[in-house]
Design an enzyme around this catalytic site. Structure first.
Site, short mmCIF file in Angstrom:
data_model
loop_
_atom_site.label_atom_id
_atom_site.label_comp_id
_atom_site.label_asym_id
_atom_site.label_seq_id
_atom_site.Cartn_x
_atom_site.Cartn_y
_atom_site.Cartn_z
N ASP A 1 0.42 -0.74 -0.09
CA ASP A 1 -0.01 -0.06 -0.25
C ASP A 1 1.12 1.56 -0.24
OD1 ASP A 1 -0.82 1.13 3.30
OD2 ASP A 1 0.63 -0.24 2.52
N SER B 1 -2.76 0.62 6.98
CA SER B 1 -3.25 0.79 5.74
C SER B 1 -3.88 1.85 4.90
CB SER B 1 -2.86 -0.26 4.99
OG SER B 1 -2.64 -0.93 6.01
N GLY C 1 7.24 -1.51 8.80
CA GLY C 1 7.86 -1.14 10.66
C GLY C 1 8.35 0.83 10.06
#
Lengths: 270, 231
Positions: free
Chosen positions: A53, A205, A83
């Protein structure tokens, strides 16, 4: 594995006490840019397809609506990162440079397992403090490969993989629809579906779908393959700034000047 | 859902000697907190042609230790001029585990065959002890198997008896331990070489209160309809 000196590199925790003191005094600690993320990879009949994404978050705020999470490692190897954004960028850049030097040194195309070993040893030596969770995929002379790498340095080799906060949503799509030996169109469609599942069901996301298809000798980086979240309201007036600066003079200087090199004299001699 | 938790292999691992070699067995579940990160992992890794290692505990730690030991064993084999013995492999594993005990969290089982001592199994649990045993179990699922092995293991079994014992034990542990699951993998090592076997979940025996799978994904996928939600 155990070295003699205690201070041979690694993280310096010197500022932790100062930071604790400042936090107690009321200073708000800056939050870091995390890519909430849905990243996926799958192996199809001719190679590997990676998807991601494009939302980068800073706590509850979307810091970047269209960031690039599929990083270049080698002409035949790409790596998706989830992350802490700085950690994934830095570690993929670093290993990409190391791979290039290795290619110059050996004169051969890079192998996915080389990138894997370089990444996992770096992450292990930082004991999970470098928070980069990666999906590494590529095609080399031994065939297509897909690996997941966790922040503590462990790796898995899988036919399909998902990582990031949206990994559960994407894995649900993969587990129900993945088959071995899919064609490129089927694979791309499934990857887009998995990323969309992450985009719509995971708050970390969002925005667009990026896809990268890697096959033997060829790669296709489909940036913004799908844009399922267009801006719904756009002001027709556009942007206008109140005080306009008056243009007094315009002068354009081209950046490159043509320079002639004249060969003079002989080679230096002792 | 702590997806940042370190990757650990809940695990059930087993190593058993039989008349002529060893059988190593393991489940295939790798968990990150409560999420199964890999449902088909391979926890039995190769150290040399004749020595294999079962890994449990922290995935990262056990992978790194096995990589280091594989490297040193390779050097040792070249210098020795012949395949290394199982005892040397187990000792190297033990030295790594013991000397880095404050940083590592991994329980390992070394098993293999060499021409001097035949089939051997060594356990290297947390802390780095080296245990020379006819059979050993490890991982979180092993808690449920101590009594079972006390009763079921006997010396001088045949290869098929040993393999069946290992598969039965791993499937019993999978039934009771939440951190173990997936498929059962076995590796048999003897003078003829190495044989890998794979037992998918639906081929394992059913234990107390376990029901036959019905309308599972396997049935749905193999049935004619292309739509997954249509019966």
């Amino acid at each position: 594995m155990k070295t003699e000196g205690q201070l041979a590199g690694g993280f310096s925790f010197e500022n932790c006490r100062r930071n604790d003191m400042l936090a107690q005094k009321g200073l708000k600690q800056p939050s870091f840019l995390k890519t909430g993320t849905t990243i996926v990879g799958l192996i199809f009949q001719d190679g590997v397809i990676l998807g991601a994404d494009t939302r980068a978050t800073e706590g509850p705020i979307v810091a970047d609506k269209n960031c690039e999470k599929i990083h270049y490692m080698a002409p035949n190897i790409y790596c998706c990162g989830a992350g802490t954004a700085a950690d994934t960028e830095a570690v993929t850049d670093m290993v990409s440079s190391q791979l290039k030097l290795h290619r110059y040194h050996t004169g051969r195309e890079s192998r996915v397992i080389t990138a894997l070993t370089l990444l996992k040893s770096h992450l292990f030596s930082y004991q999970g403090y470098v928070q980069a969770a990666l999906v590494l995929g590529g095609v080399d002379l031994t065939g297509p490969h897909l690996h997941t790498i966790y922040p503590h340095g462990s790796t898995d080799t899988l036919p399909f993989a998902t990582m990031g906060s949206g990994s559960l949503a994407a894995m649900a799509v993969f587990e129900s629809k993945y088959r071995e030996g899919m064609t490129k169109d089927e694979g791309v469609k499934l990857v887009a579906e998995a990323i969309c599942s992450g985009i719509f069901n995971d708050l970390g996301s969002g925005s667009n779908v990026d896809i990268c298809v890697i096959t033997k000798g060829k790669k296709e980086y489909l940036r913004n393959y799908m844009l399922p979240n267009p801006r719904t309201y756009i002001n027709e007036k556009g942007y206008s700034f109140t005080k306009k600066t008056e243009v007094l003079k315009t002068k354009i200087t081209p950046l490159k000047e043509m320079v002639e090199v004249v060969e003079v004299g002989e080679a230096m001699e002792e | 859902m702590d997806l940042d938790a370190p990757h650990s292999m809940g695990t059930t691992i087993i190593g058993v000697t039989y008349n002529g070699g060893v059988v190593l067995g393991a489940d295939s579940r790798t968990s990150t907190g409560m999420y199964v990160a890999n449902r088909a992992s391979d926890k039995i890794t190769q150290l040399t042609d004749n020595v294999y290692l079962c890994r449990s505990g922290s995935a990262a730690d056990s992978q790194i230790v096995s990589d280091y030991v594989r490297h040193f064993l390779h050097q040792h084999t070249i210098q020795l001029g012949q395949p290394s013995t199982v005892k040397v492999a187990a000792n190297l594993i033990r030295l790594f585990s013991y000397n880095n005990k404050d940083m590592l969290q991994t329980g390992l089982i070394v098993g293999g065959w060499d021409k001097y001592e035949g089939g051997k199994i060594y356990g290297v649990p947390l802390g780095g002890t080296l245990l020379d045993l006819p059979f050993t179990i490890g991982g979180s699922g092993s808690s449920y198997l101590y009594g079972f092995f006390d009763q079921a293991w006997k010396a001088g079994m045949s290869q098929s008896e040993a393999e069946q014992l290992v598969v039965k034990a791993v499937s019993l542990a999978i039934a009771r331990d939440g951190a173990s699951g997936g498929v059962v993998r076995t590796v048999t090592i003897n003078s003829d070489g190495v044989t890998r076997k794979f037992f998918p979940g639906d081929e394992l025996p059913l234990w107390h209160e376990e029901l036959e799978a019905r309308d599972s994904l396997l049935d749905i996928l193999s049935s004619a309809s292309p739509d997954p939600m249509v019966s």
